[in-house]
Every structure is written in structure tokens, then in C-alpha cells.
Design a protein around this motif. Structure first.
Motif, PDB file in Angstrom:
ATOM      1  N   ASP A 159      13.425   3.700   4.018  1.00 17.51           N
ATOM      2  CA  ASP A 159      13.262   5.086   5.180  1.00 17.51           C
ATOM      3  C   ASP A 159      11.879   4.767   5.799  1.00 17.51           C
ATOM      4  O   ASP A 159      11.654   4.814   7.253  1.00 17.51           O
ATOM      5  N   TRP A 160      10.753   4.412   5.249  1.00 20.65           N
ATOM      6  CA  TRP A 160       9.558   4.202   5.685  1.00 20.65           C
ATOM      7  C   TRP A 160       9.491   2.773   6.485  1.00 20.65           C
ATOM      8  O   TRP A 160       8.966   2.820   7.410  1.00 20.65           O
ATOM      9  N   LEU A 161      10.338   1.683   6.200  1.00 22.04           N
ATOM     10  CA  LEU A 161      10.464   0.476   6.923  1.00 22.04           C
ATOM     11  C   LEU A 161      11.035   0.847   8.178  1.00 22.04           C
ATOM     12  O   LEU A 161      10.856   0.379   9.127  1.00 22.04           O
ATOM     13  N   ALA A 201       0.855  -1.069  -0.157  1.00 22.38           N
ATOM     14  CA  ALA A 201      -0.124  -0.034   0.242  1.00 22.38           C
ATOM     15  C   ALA A 201       0.715   1.156  -0.297  1.00 22.38           C
ATOM     16  O   ALA A 201       0.347   2.101  -0.741  1.00 22.38           O
ATOM     17  N   GLU A 202       1.894   1.205   0.840  1.00 27.79           N
ATOM     18  CA  GLU A 202       2.755   2.314   0.732  1.00 27.79           C
ATOM     19  C   GLU A 202       3.316   2.705  -0.398  1.00 27.79           C
ATOM     20  O   GLU A 202       3.643   3.910  -0.735  1.00 27.79           O
ATOM     21  N   PHE A 203       4.129   1.438  -1.031  1.00 34.44           N
ATOM     22  CA  PHE A 203       4.466   1.412  -2.452  1.00 34.44           C
ATOM     23  C   PHE A 203       4.054   2.160  -3.572  1.00 34.44           C
ATOM     24  O   PHE A 203       4.202   3.020  -4.234  1.00 34.44           O
ATOM     25  N   GLU A 204       2.332   1.673  -3.619  1.00 36.89           N
ATOM     26  CA  GLU A 204       1.674   2.278  -4.395  1.00 36.89           C
ATOM     27  C   GLU A 204       1.579   3.827  -4.347  1.00 36.89           C
ATOM     28  O   GLU A 204       0.919   4.296  -5.111  1.00 36.89           O
ATOM     29  N   ARG A 205       1.127   4.060  -2.913  1.00 35.98           N
ATOM     30  CA  ARG A 205       0.930   5.482  -2.776  1.00 35.98           C
ATOM     31  C   ARG A 205       1.936   6.532  -2.929  1.00 35.98           C
ATOM     32  O   ARG A 205       1.530   7.295  -3.728  1.00 35.98           O
TER      33      ARG A 205
END
Length: 356
Positions: free
Chosen positions: A332-334, A276-280
Motif C-alpha cells: 500500500d505504501w509503495l 526506512a518505512e519498513f523499519e518505522r
């Protein structure tokens, strides 16, 4: 030849010599005047056209045509004066083939430059590469043939060279073997260059990978190809390598490419929020062309899983920037949102094993 100069010194008639100088000088002045008027008229006509090709061709032919006009003037004057005829008989056999070769070379250069200017105005990037590659290879091939034939014609006007040629023709069998053995590399390069222009396995500006080198094709010569790598180094690869061996051409038909970003995570990591974060994040990237944007679990081992994030872009440069941005953002998000998904234990174990 020395006998001619001896006769020339012993039979000097200064009045005839002066007459010959006047005729030769007058014919040269008339030729230069006509040449200047003709090219002044051509320059005006070229200035009225919308394309700069006419002016380019005229400029390329200005110098050789000037000397050609002078040679024609001397040839005409030689029919009038015997002294000029002697001089023209002595020098004309060298001047004529040299001027013909120069004119042919200038025509090829003008033709190649005019085609390059038309290609630069084209909006088709792939088609422009194809045309530019053919122009470069075929113009160099024509230049090589023109220089080879011109030098051969000039040299064969020398009596000594002519005798050597007759001797070689007399022993045709040995001459053919010797010339074939000596010219094999040059002929192989010439044929490889022509084959490269006709079949187009690669073109100027293509991104290729061969023999461990990857970069843009900067120059295609008859005997080698220059590949400019990302760190500005230049790899010189023989032309025959591209015909005798397989290689990768990333931009054969277009610049559009799809590239992966790999993430190696802990097996306990949840894939759905990462997707979801990758697609966003991908939806807000201007370099993404919206063709490919997928996330798959491509490997599942005992100590890790592998995620492949596939993205696409319109050009190779945009794809590189997009992959770098996705890789940096996801790591960074991970670290912030899912720190346990990273392989802390595996990295620590590998570090302990590496210590002595």
C-alpha cells in the motif's frame, strides 16, 4: 463342560441351593458395602487435598474395584459352600484375568490423565508438548499390551483355543513364520510409536511439513499421525514416514521463528526509503519480538530486483500475522509513495504475451 451341567441338574438339592444363594448373596452384599465405605472415605480424603489427581484416580478405579471386590467375595464364599465353589470354578478362570486387565487399564488411564493435568498447569509450552506426546504414546502402547494379554488369557481358558495353541507350539517353525508375517505391520507400528515417544522427532502441537502437507500435529497414534492444516483439513500420515523420511519441524525447540516477506520491484527503485518505512512500521507492531527486522536485496535481474524483508515473532501465529501486515502495508505504501517502483511494465508485457 456339558457333563458338569448334567450332573448339576440331576443332583439338585434345593436346601443346599438355597444355602448357596444365601452365602453368595450375603458375601456380595458385604463386598459392596465395604467397597462403598472405602471409596466414600477415599472421596473425603481426596477432597481435602489440593490436587484433583487423587479424586481422578479414585474415580477411575471405582467401577473395576467394585467388580473385583465381588469376585473376591465369591472366591471366599467358594471355600465355604460347594455349590458356590462349582460356580466359581466354572466362571472364575474367565473373570479373574478380565478383572485384572480392567484394573490395569484403569490404572493406566488414571495415571495418564493425572499426568495430563500436571502438564496443562505447566508454563513451559515446549516441555508440555514433549510430556503430552510421551504420555499419549506410552499410554496407548500400555493399553494395547494390556488388551492383548487379557484377551489371550481369557481365550486360553477355552479348551478349543488351548488345543490350537498346543498345535501351534508343536509346529513352532511354521507358527513363528506365520505369526511373524501376520504381525509384522502391527509390530512395525508398535516399534515406530515407541521410537517416536523416546526420540521425539515431533510432538503434539508441533508445526510440521511432510509430503506436501503442513500443519499442527493433532494426534499421534501407533500407526498414523494426524496433521491439522490451516483450512481445517486433516492429513493422515503413517508413523513410519516420519522415521524413514526427512520432514520439517518448525517448532522443534521453541515457537520462536523468523519469516521472510518478498517484494519484487523495478530495478530503478530506491531501496533506502523502502527500508526506512519498513523499519518505522515494524517498530510499532505488537507481534514483533524485536529479534530480527532486516531488509536485503537478495536478487538483481535485468527486469526486476527482489527485496527480502525478514521479521521475527514469538509464536507461529504471531509470525503469520506480522508477515501479512508487513506485506499489506508495504504494498500500500509503495502504491502511494513510490508507484514507479512497482513492476507495471513487466506485468503489462506478461499480460500481452499471455493473450492469444
Amino acid at each position: 463342560m456339558l457333563g458338569d451341567f448334567t450332573i448339576f441338574r440331576s443332583t439338585v438339592d434345593w436346601s443346599e441351593l438355597f444355602h448357596a444363594l444365601v452365602i453368595a448373596g450375603g458375601s456380595l452384599l458385604v463386598a459392596l458395602l465395604i467397597h462403598r465405605l472405602v471409596f466414600a472415605l477415599l472421596a473425603r480424603l481426596a477432597a481435602r487435598t489440593q490436587t484433583p489427581v487423587d479424586g481422578l484416580v479414585a474415580e477411575q478405579l471405582r467401577a473395576p474395584s467394585r467388580w473385583a471386590a465381588m469376585a473376591i467375595a465369591l472366591a471366599i464364599a467358594a471355600k465355604v459352600d460347594p455349590w458356590v465353589a462349582r460356580l466359581w470354578l466354572l466362571l472364575g478362570r474367565f473373570i479373574v484375568p478380565a478383572l485384572l486387565g480392567w484394573m490395569a487399564y484403569s490404572v493406566v488411564c488414571a495415571f495418564a490423565r493425572s499426568l495430563d493435568m500436571r502438564v496443562e498447569a505447566s508454563s513451559d509450552v515446549v516441555g508440555a508438548r514433549s510430556h503430552r506426546t510421551r504420555i499419549a504414546i506410552l499410554s496407548r502402547t500400555a493399553t494395547f499390551l494390556i488388551v492383548f494379554v487379557t484377551v489371550g488369557l481369557v481365550l486360553f481358558q477355552l479348551p478349543g483355543v488351548r488345543q490350537v495353541g498346543a498345535t501351534l507350539l508343536a509346529s513352532a517353525g511354521l507358527a513363528a513364520l506365520a505369526v511373524g508375517a501376520a504381525a509384522q505391520p502391527a509390530l512395525k507400528s508398535l516399534i515406530a510409536g515407541l521410537q517416536m515417544a523416546l526420540t521425539e522427532p515431533l510432538r503434539l502441537g508441533d508445526l510440521v511439513v511432510i509430503d506436501g502437507f503442513s500443519g499442527r500435529v493433532e494426534e499421534i497414534r501407533m500407526s498414523f499421525v494426524v496433521i491439522r492444516m490451516w483450512d481445517e483439513r486433516a492429513a493422515i500420515v503413517p508413523t513410519s514416514r516420519f522415521l524413514d523420511n526427512s520432514f520439517e519441524n518448525w517448532t522443534r525447540t521453541s515457537e520462536v521463528l523468523t519469516g521472510p516477506v518478498y517484494l519484487h520491484l523495478d530495478p530503478a527503485a530506491e531501496v533506502a526509503p523502502i527500508r526506512a518505512e519498513f523499519e518505522r512500521f515494524l517498530a510499532h507492531q505488537p507481534t514483533w519480538d524485536q529479534r530480527t527486522g532486516t531488509l536485503y536485496v537478495t536478487e538483481a535481474r535485468a527486469g526486476s530486483i527482489e527485496l527480502r524483508l525478514a521479521v521475527s515473532a514469538a509464536t507461529v501465529a504471531d509470525l503469520f500475522e506480522l508477515r501479512s501486515a508487513v506485506r499489506e502495508h508495504m504494498l500500500d505504501w509503495l502504491r502511494r509513495e513510490m508507484p514507479r517502483a512497482l513492476l507495471h511494465t513487466s506485468i503489462a508485457a506478461d499480460t500481452e504475451k499471455a493473450e492469444p
